[in-house]
Design a protein around this motif. Structure first.
Motif, short mmCIF file in Angstrom:
data_model
loop_
_atom_site.label_atom_id
_atom_site.label_comp_id
_atom_site.label_asym_id
_atom_site.label_seq_id
_atom_site.Cartn_x
_atom_site.Cartn_y
_atom_site.Cartn_z
N LEU A 1 4.21 -2.87 12.48
CA LEU A 1 5.69 -2.96 11.27
C LEU A 1 5.05 -2.63 9.94
N PHE A 2 3.66 -1.96 9.62
CA PHE A 2 4.06 -1.68 8.60
C PHE A 2 4.81 -0.32 8.68
N GLY A 3 4.74 0.40 9.78
CA GLY A 3 5.66 2.09 10.06
C GLY A 3 7.11 1.38 9.96
N GLN A 4 6.65 0.36 10.37
CA GLN A 4 8.42 -0.02 10.52
C GLN A 4 8.82 -0.63 8.99
N ASN A 5 8.47 -1.58 8.58
CA ASN A 5 8.62 -2.14 7.65
C ASN A 5 8.90 -0.69 6.39
N THR A 6 8.03 -0.12 6.50
CA THR A 6 8.55 1.06 5.23
C THR A 6 9.36 2.88 5.61
N GLY A 7 9.32 2.33 6.87
CA GLY A 7 11.05 3.63 7.23
C GLY A 7 9.71 4.24 8.20
N CYS A 8 9.23 3.93 8.33
CA CYS A 8 7.94 5.32 8.88
C CYS A 8 8.28 5.80 10.79
N LYS A 9 8.15 6.67 11.10
CA LYS A 9 8.14 6.87 12.59
C LYS A 9 6.65 6.26 13.26
N THR A 10 6.79 5.82 15.02
CA THR A 10 5.65 5.31 14.44
C THR A 10 4.88 5.21 16.04
N LEU A 11 3.89 5.04 15.70
CA LEU A 11 2.43 6.16 17.40
C LEU A 11 1.57 5.29 17.57
N LEU B 1 0.76 -1.17 -0.14
CA LEU B 1 0.02 0.24 -0.01
C LEU B 1 0.63 1.49 -0.08
N MET B 2 1.97 1.40 0.79
CA MET B 2 2.62 2.62 0.80
C MET B 2 3.52 2.94 -0.69
N ASP B 3 3.72 1.65 -1.60
CA ASP B 3 4.14 1.54 -2.86
C ASP B 3 3.22 3.02 -3.62
N PHE B 4 1.58 2.64 -3.30
CA PHE B 4 0.36 3.27 -4.31
C PHE B 4 0.51 4.71 -3.31
N LEU B 5 0.45 4.87 -2.01
CA LEU B 5 0.43 6.25 -1.43
C LEU B 5 1.57 7.32 -1.92
N LEU B 6 3.18 6.24 -1.77
CA LEU B 6 4.29 7.41 -2.64
C LEU B 6 3.73 8.01 -3.94
N LYS B 7 3.43 7.09 -4.13
CA LYS B 7 2.93 6.81 -5.94
C LYS B 7 2.06 8.46 -6.27
N SER B 8 0.82 8.91 -5.18
CA SER B 8 -0.63 9.66 -5.36
C SER B 8 0.61 10.80 -4.38
N PHE B 9 1.62 10.51 -3.91
CA PHE B 9 1.72 12.13 -3.18
C PHE B 9 3.50 12.56 -2.83
N ASN B 10 3.68 13.61 -3.15
CA ASN B 10 5.17 14.09 -2.94
C ASN B 10 5.73 13.76 -1.45
N LEU B 11 6.03 12.17 -0.97
CA LEU B 11 5.77 12.76 0.54
C LEU B 11 7.38 11.59 0.65
#
Lengths: 308, 308
Positions: free
Chosen positions: A261-271, A234-244
């Motif tokens: 785990l999704f946050g960690q797998n994709t390099g986000c900060k996690t809360l 899902l992150m791949d799609f998200l990154l295609k949609s937004f300049n983030l």
């Protein structure tokens, strides 16, 4: 890990530092924004404040029961202005996975799941079998019963399905088996593997999409492709949609094994928020290996802490 | 392994030597004795010959749909004289497991399964919930739905269930979860974990008991106690009933991961027949790690080979 502690509580300092270091907040929905059809306290104020601070807000849910359009309607019904483009569901992910893999529109998809998956598949131009309709059908173990099957089925998608029954179990296992054994290149896709869920406001529901996926996976003796969290698809799609950039995102969720785990797998900060399925004792249990950067009771805490 | 080969075919010499070295033959039923309601060719002649040679015959099935009494009736309907005492089913095993573990008759058992399990439990003096009756019930993910549950449930038994639906999935997961998390000493029992089965005469059925077990196991994140093959639990009962040694028994079955493994786990000789789910390419595939002492097409081959 902030403060060097394994699971640091969100403080006023940590909240300010978090908001300064990210451009976008990714929110899980069930147990974070709402429980069933009930908004969690303080969500409107929190989203307002973050938008005012210029943060991009995105909603990422493993719940495949609705399409993006249907979720946008639900947000509006709860008084929140969220557009379809800000919503990423595992139902949408399943349809996008087929598209990305050049799944032929001449083939059909057998669906264990509800309207959300069917709508996303149709919007993407694919034809479906199964879905809620098959929940009315029965199969009985009788002499000479033979499984008639549609030879044009080229993928099986399994998601949460309140109409799940032995008929669907047999057909999904049968198609998954045909896809895997007799038709190389065919796909066995799971929207997600959440074992349980918070589908209504009152209590945890015992049978999440993961239970249906486990049943089919057992029959065909093969693991599915998972498109929802914690998979990074899902992150791949998200990154295609937004300049983030993922390093400047924070994933906010109530489940360790999907959201965090999704946050960690994709390099986000996690809360982690404790307003859904995960309890503080579970987070702090010695057997837990998934540690968010920060945790707090609910998203509303951000408002109080940022205004201190 | 006879002949030093990994999977030796049953020959006339091997058949004579096998019959000389054992006092009892243990037969699986589905795929060995019958397929659905159809007797496999030559079974009556084979059983007659072995009985005439003084061999004890025992029937050990993972299929929990019937009780021992119901199986005895099925044998008679197919023209075979087999007594209840010669039949060991996973439904019987589940009831005996509760008895052996001093399960209180004041507690109840939630059953995913059919009449066979209910009958064995009642014969053993236990009260049940669930079963085919719950196949008519529906559960819908609606706001404020609350799972009412019977606090006296102290065990969950999961077996093959053609009436399986989302209602039963939720309740079995809920009770299994209650048993495991809130009521220590409670039991989560699987009759067996066969992923597929030969329930009718025409083709393999895609959803065996294992699929339902996998669903519940996923929800509660815990493995069940398995009482059917390949667990050795049934053998303990068998040995209590008959004055036999396992080294002088031969297990005859069509499944590697249940029948042959059960034979090996309990110290029996093993004979695989290809009249059920396992094919010769599967037996000989490099990925297969379960090797029977001998294999042949069907039990009828014993008659031809012993008369050479």
């Amino acid at each position: 890990m902030a403060n060097g502690l394994p699971n640091p509580l969100l403080t006023a300092d940590a909240a300010r530092s978090l908001v300064d270091s990210v451009d976008a907040f990714l929110f899980d929905c069930d147990g974070v924004i709402w429980k069933g059809d009930q908004l969690i306290e303080g969500v409107p104020e929190t989203l307002d404040l973050l938008r005012k601070m210029g943060k991009k807000l995105v909603f990422v849910t493993n719940n495949s029961r609705k399409s993006r359009r249907q979720y946008s309607k639900k947000f509006r019904a709860l008084g929140l202005e969220v557009t379809e483009e800000e919503i990423f569901t595992s139902s949408f992910a399943a349809a996008m996975f087929l598209k990305l893999n050049n799944f032929s529109p001449e083939k059909k998809v057998y669906v264990v799941g509800e309207d959300g998956i069917l709508e996303e598949l149709r919007l993407a131009g694919f034809e479906c079998l199964g879905g809620p309709e098959d929940g009315k059908k029965n199969i009985l173990l009788e002499a000479n019963f033979y499984f008639e099957h549609d030879k044009s089925v080229g993928a099986v998608i399994v998601g949460l399905d309140q109409y799940f029954n032995y008929y669907k179990m047999c057909y999904s296992c049968r198609y998954a088996s045909l896809c895997i054994r007799e038709n190389p290149g065919c796909l066995f896709i799971a929207t997600n593997r959440d074992p349980t869920g918070h589908m209504t406001s009152v209590q945890e529901w015992p049978a999440g999409a993961g239970t249906m996926v486990a049943a089919v996976s057992c029959s065909v003796q093969k693991e599915p492709i998972v498109v929802g969290k914690p998979s990074s698809f899902l992150m791949d799609f998200l990154l295609k949609s937004f300049n983030l950039e993922t390093s400047r995102m924070c994933m906010v969720g109530d489940r360790l094994d999907t959201d965090i785990l999704f946050g960690q797998n994709t390099g986000c900060k996690t809360l982690l928020v404790l307003s859904g399925v995960t309890t503080l004792p579970e987070l702090q249990d010695a057997s837990n290996t998934i540690h968010p950067d920060l945790y707090t009771n609910s998203v509303y805490d951000l408002v109080g802490l940022l205004q201190q």
